[in-house]
Design a protein around this motif. Structure first.
Motif, PDB file in Angstrom:
ATOM      1  N   GLN A  27       0.812  -1.212   0.000  1.00 43.00           N
ATOM      2  CA  GLN A  27       0.000   0.000   0.000  1.00 43.00           C
ATOM      3  C   GLN A  27       0.852   1.270   0.000  1.00 43.00           C
ATOM      4  OE1 GLN A  27      -2.540   0.590   3.421  1.00 43.00           O
ATOM      5  NE2 GLN A  27      -3.094   2.644   2.764  1.00 43.00           N
ATOM      6  N   PHE A  28       1.911   1.282   0.793  1.00 45.88           N
ATOM      7  CA  PHE A  28       2.657   2.516   0.997  1.00 45.88           C
ATOM      8  C   PHE A  28       3.859   2.683   0.072  1.00 45.88           C
ATOM      9  CE2 PHE A  28       0.566   2.133   5.206  1.00 45.88           C
ATOM     10  CZ  PHE A  28      -0.108   3.347   5.178  1.00 45.88           C
ATOM     11  N   ASP A  29       4.139   1.711  -0.768  1.00 49.15           N
ATOM     12  CA  ASP A  29       5.322   1.810  -1.620  1.00 49.15           C
ATOM     13  C   ASP A  29       5.288   3.060  -2.505  1.00 49.15           C
ATOM     14  OD1 ASP A  29       7.790   0.796  -2.879  1.00 49.15           O
ATOM     15  OD2 ASP A  29       6.499   0.517  -4.626  1.00 49.15           O
ATOM     16  N   ALA A  30       4.196   3.257  -3.226  1.00 48.90           N
ATOM     17  CA  ALA A  30       4.115   4.410  -4.126  1.00 48.90           C
ATOM     18  C   ALA A  30       4.134   5.739  -3.369  1.00 48.90           C
ATOM     19  CB  ALA A  30       2.868   4.303  -5.009  1.00 48.90           C
ATOM     20  N   PRO A  31       3.307   5.924  -2.318  1.00 54.23           N
ATOM     21  CA  PRO A  31       3.377   7.188  -1.576  1.00 54.23           C
ATOM     22  C   PRO A  31       4.754   7.472  -0.991  1.00 54.23           C
ATOM     23  CG  PRO A  31       1.372   6.007  -1.012  1.00 54.23           C
ATOM     24  CD  PRO A  31       2.188   5.070  -1.835  1.00 54.23           C
ATOM     25  N   LEU A  32       5.459   6.436  -0.521  1.00 57.70           N
ATOM     26  CA  LEU A  32       6.786   6.643   0.046  1.00 57.70           C
ATOM     27  C   LEU A  32       7.779   7.065  -1.035  1.00 57.70           C
ATOM     28  CD1 LEU A  32       6.868   3.615   2.497  1.00 57.70           C
ATOM     29  CD2 LEU A  32       7.073   6.021   3.164  1.00 57.70           C
ATOM     30  N   ARG A  33       7.660   6.495  -2.230  1.00 54.96           N
ATOM     31  CA  ARG A  33       8.552   6.905  -3.320  1.00 54.96           C
ATOM     32  C   ARG A  33       8.293   8.346  -3.714  1.00 54.96           C
ATOM     33  NH1 ARG A  33       7.049   4.546  -7.532  1.00 54.96           N
ATOM     34  NH2 ARG A  33       5.764   2.778  -6.878  1.00 54.96           N
ATOM     35  N   GLN A  34       7.038   8.753  -3.656  1.00 56.71           N
ATOM     36  CA  GLN A  34       6.667  10.096  -4.094  1.00 56.71           C
ATOM     37  C   GLN A  34       6.935  11.166  -3.039  1.00 56.71           C
ATOM     38  OE1 GLN A  34       2.540   9.473  -4.991  1.00 56.71           O
ATOM     39  NE2 GLN A  34       2.967   8.118  -6.740  1.00 56.71           N
ATOM     40  N   LYS A  35       6.734  10.812  -1.763  1.00 55.10           N
ATOM     41  CA  LYS A  35       6.733  11.830  -0.714  1.00 55.10           C
ATOM     42  C   LYS A  35       7.799  11.658   0.348  1.00 55.10           C
ATOM     43  CE  LYS A  35       1.683  12.368  -0.997  1.00 55.10           C
ATOM     44  NZ  LYS A  35       0.427  12.401  -0.207  1.00 55.10           N
ATOM     45  N   GLY A  36       8.255  10.431   0.579  1.00 53.80           N
ATOM     46  CA  GLY A  36       9.203  10.189   1.653  1.00 53.80           C
ATOM     47  C   GLY A  36       8.514   9.855   2.961  1.00 53.80           C
ATOM     48  N   ILE A  37       9.308   9.368   3.906  1.00 53.31           N
ATOM     49  CA  ILE A  37       8.757   8.858   5.163  1.00 53.31           C
ATOM     50  C   ILE A  37       8.070   9.945   5.985  1.00 53.31           C
ATOM     51  CG2 ILE A  37       9.351   7.829   7.400  1.00 53.31           C
ATOM     52  CD1 ILE A  37      11.562   6.279   6.008  1.00 53.31           C
ATOM     53  N   LYS A  38       8.718  11.093   6.142  1.00 51.08           N
ATOM     54  CA  LYS A  38       8.168  12.127   7.018  1.00 51.08           C
ATOM     55  C   LYS A  38       6.827  12.641   6.519  1.00 51.08           C
ATOM     56  CE  LYS A  38      12.496  13.801   9.027  1.00 51.08           C
ATOM     57  NZ  LYS A  38      13.398  14.960   9.198  1.00 51.08           N
ATOM     58  N   GLN A  39       6.691  12.855   5.205  1.00 48.34           N
ATOM     59  CA  GLN A  39       5.433  13.387   4.681  1.00 48.34           C
ATOM     60  C   GLN A  39       4.327  12.349   4.754  1.00 48.34           C
ATOM     61  OE1 GLN A  39       4.796  16.646   3.805  1.00 48.34           O
ATOM     62  NE2 GLN A  39       2.715  15.826   3.940  1.00 48.34           N
ATOM     63  N   VAL A  40       4.652  11.086   4.486  1.00 52.81           N
ATOM     64  CA  VAL A  40       3.649  10.038   4.610  1.00 52.81           C
ATOM     65  C   VAL A  40       3.171   9.930   6.058  1.00 52.81           C
ATOM     66  CG1 VAL A  40       3.263   7.541   4.507  1.00 52.81           C
ATOM     67  CG2 VAL A  40       4.379   8.694   2.608  1.00 52.81           C
ATOM     68  N   ALA A  41       4.108  10.027   7.011  1.00 49.88           N
ATOM     69  CA  ALA A  41       3.737   9.998   8.420  1.00 49.88           C
ATOM     70  C   ALA A  41       2.824  11.173   8.770  1.00 49.88           C
ATOM     71  CB  ALA A  41       4.978  10.010   9.300  1.00 49.88           C
ATOM     72  N   THR A  42       3.146  12.343   8.246  1.00 42.92           N
ATOM     73  CA  THR A  42       2.328  13.532   8.474  1.00 42.92           C
ATOM     74  C   THR A  42       0.929  13.341   7.912  1.00 42.92           C
ATOM     75  OG1 THR A  42       4.250  15.014   8.448  1.00 42.92           O
ATOM     76  CG2 THR A  42       2.104  16.005   8.010  1.00 42.92           C
ATOM     77  N   ASP A  43       0.838  12.783   6.703  1.00 42.47           N
ATOM     78  CA  ASP A  43      -0.462  12.552   6.073  1.00 42.47           C
ATOM     79  C   ASP A  43      -1.283  11.525   6.855  1.00 42.47           C
ATOM     80  OD1 ASP A  43       0.213  14.360   4.129  1.00 42.47           O
ATOM     81  OD2 ASP A  43       0.650  12.870   2.584  1.00 42.47           O
ATOM     82  N   LEU A  44      -0.612  10.518   7.400  1.00 41.08           N
ATOM     83  CA  LEU A  44      -1.311   9.523   8.202  1.00 41.08           C
ATOM     84  C   LEU A  44      -1.880  10.154   9.469  1.00 41.08           C
ATOM     85  CD1 LEU A  44       1.069   6.437   7.863  1.00 41.08           C
ATOM     86  CD2 LEU A  44      -1.344   6.500   7.216  1.00 41.08           C
ATOM     87  N   ARG A  45      -1.095  10.986  10.110  1.00 35.99           N
ATOM     88  CA  ARG A  45      -1.547  11.617  11.354  1.00 35.99           C
ATOM     89  C   ARG A  45      -2.710  12.572  11.109  1.00 35.99           C
ATOM     90  NH1 ARG A  45       0.783  10.525  15.896  1.00 35.99           N
ATOM     91  NH2 ARG A  45       2.958   9.844  16.061  1.00 35.99           N
ATOM     92  N   SER A  46      -2.684  13.270   9.983  1.00 33.57           N
ATOM     93  CA  SER A  46      -3.737  14.246   9.697  1.00 33.57           C
ATOM     94  C   SER A  46      -5.002  13.597   9.161  1.00 33.57           C
ATOM     95  CB  SER A  46      -3.228  15.269   8.672  1.00 33.57           C
ATOM     96  OG  SER A  46      -3.052  14.664   7.390  1.00 33.57           O
ATOM     97  N   GLY A  47      -4.887  12.344   8.724  1.00 32.50           N
ATOM     98  CA  GLY A  47      -6.029  11.668   8.130  1.00 32.50           C
ATOM     99  C   GLY A  47      -6.113  11.851   6.635  1.00 32.50           C
ATOM    100  N   ALA A  48      -5.165  12.605   6.055  1.00 32.98           N
ATOM    101  CA  ALA A  48      -5.149  12.785   4.599  1.00 32.98           C
ATOM    102  C   ALA A  48      -4.840  11.475   3.883  1.00 32.98           C
ATOM    103  CB  ALA A  48      -4.116  13.848   4.208  1.00 32.98           C
TER     104      ALA A  48
END
Length: 220
Positions: A189-210
């Motif tokens: 699930q997270f492979d593409a978002p991590l390639r596009q955004k990186g760990i910190k931004q994906v973590a931020t999006d998860l916390r915000s519910g985005a």
């Protein structure tokens, strides 16, 4: 088990030995395999969590923060979430700091809790949790604890816990439900978002519910 149930079952498995899946208090007598410490950890955690959820249901229903605090404390006891997060991140964890790994692990756990936490209070029926055995993992990585979820009127559902000894304690780092791996599911699930955004931004999006941690959702 229908695939639409997988997110909830994976969430409950993440939160300390799958409290939704069983009440060890009503499980059949333990087989010889229950002598293993890893299997005992699964049974003890299931019993403890199930009992507490039942006893404090009214409190937790009125106070979601208290439920989150309880689940977080159990997660710290029985789930090796930082190691599991490294496995979910896969190649994306290379070169990542321990702080970034923890950021991702905590964000994913919080996201799952926000979406599925209240469902832990609505366990239907009286399922039982049967311990089948333990086998060593290749490369001395730990053990595989094989169990079955037994429900009235249904075929037993195989659930396996992959565990390793961390600091003298057996902790879960992956869960396989009917052959579907928690780690592999979220890695995909997270492979593409991590390639596009990186760990910190994906973590931020998860916390915000985005972004949502749910198999098949592509994070959205």
């Amino acid at each position: 088990m229908k695939i639409k149930l997988l997110p909830l079952l994976l969430a409950s498995s993440l939160f300390a030995a799958a409290p939704l899946l069983a009440s060890a208090q009503t499980a059949p007598a333990a087989a010889p395999a229950a002598q293993g410490q890893a299997g005992k950890t699964v049974i003890d955690a299931s019993t403890r969590i199930m009992t507490t959820l039942q006893q404090r249901k009214a409190e937790f229903s009125k106070d979601p923060a208290a439920l989150r605090n309880f689940i977080n404390s159990e997660l710290n006891r029985t789930f090796d979430r930082d190691y599991a997060a490294r496995l979910v991140l896969g190649a994306h964890s290379r070169g990542a700091s321990d702080a970034d790994i923890k950021l991702f692990a905590d964000a994913m756990a919080d996201n799952l809790m926000q979406r599925y936490g209240s469902a832990l209070l609505n366990i239907q029926g009286k399922p039982t949790f049967r311990l089948k055995g333990e086998t060593p993992l290749p490369g001395d990585r730990g053990v595989r604890v094989a169990t079955e979820l037994v429900r009235s009127g249904d075929q037993p559902t195989p659930v396996e816990y992959l565990m390793r000894n961390s600091g003298g304690q057996w902790k879960i780092f992956d869960v396989n439900i009917e052959g579907i791996s928690y780690v592999q599911t979220f890695r995909n699930q997270f492979d593409a978002p991590l390639r596009q955004k990186g760990i910190k931004q994906v973590a931020t999006d998860l916390r915000s519910g985005a972004m949502q941690a749910a198999p098949g959702s592509n994070g959205k």
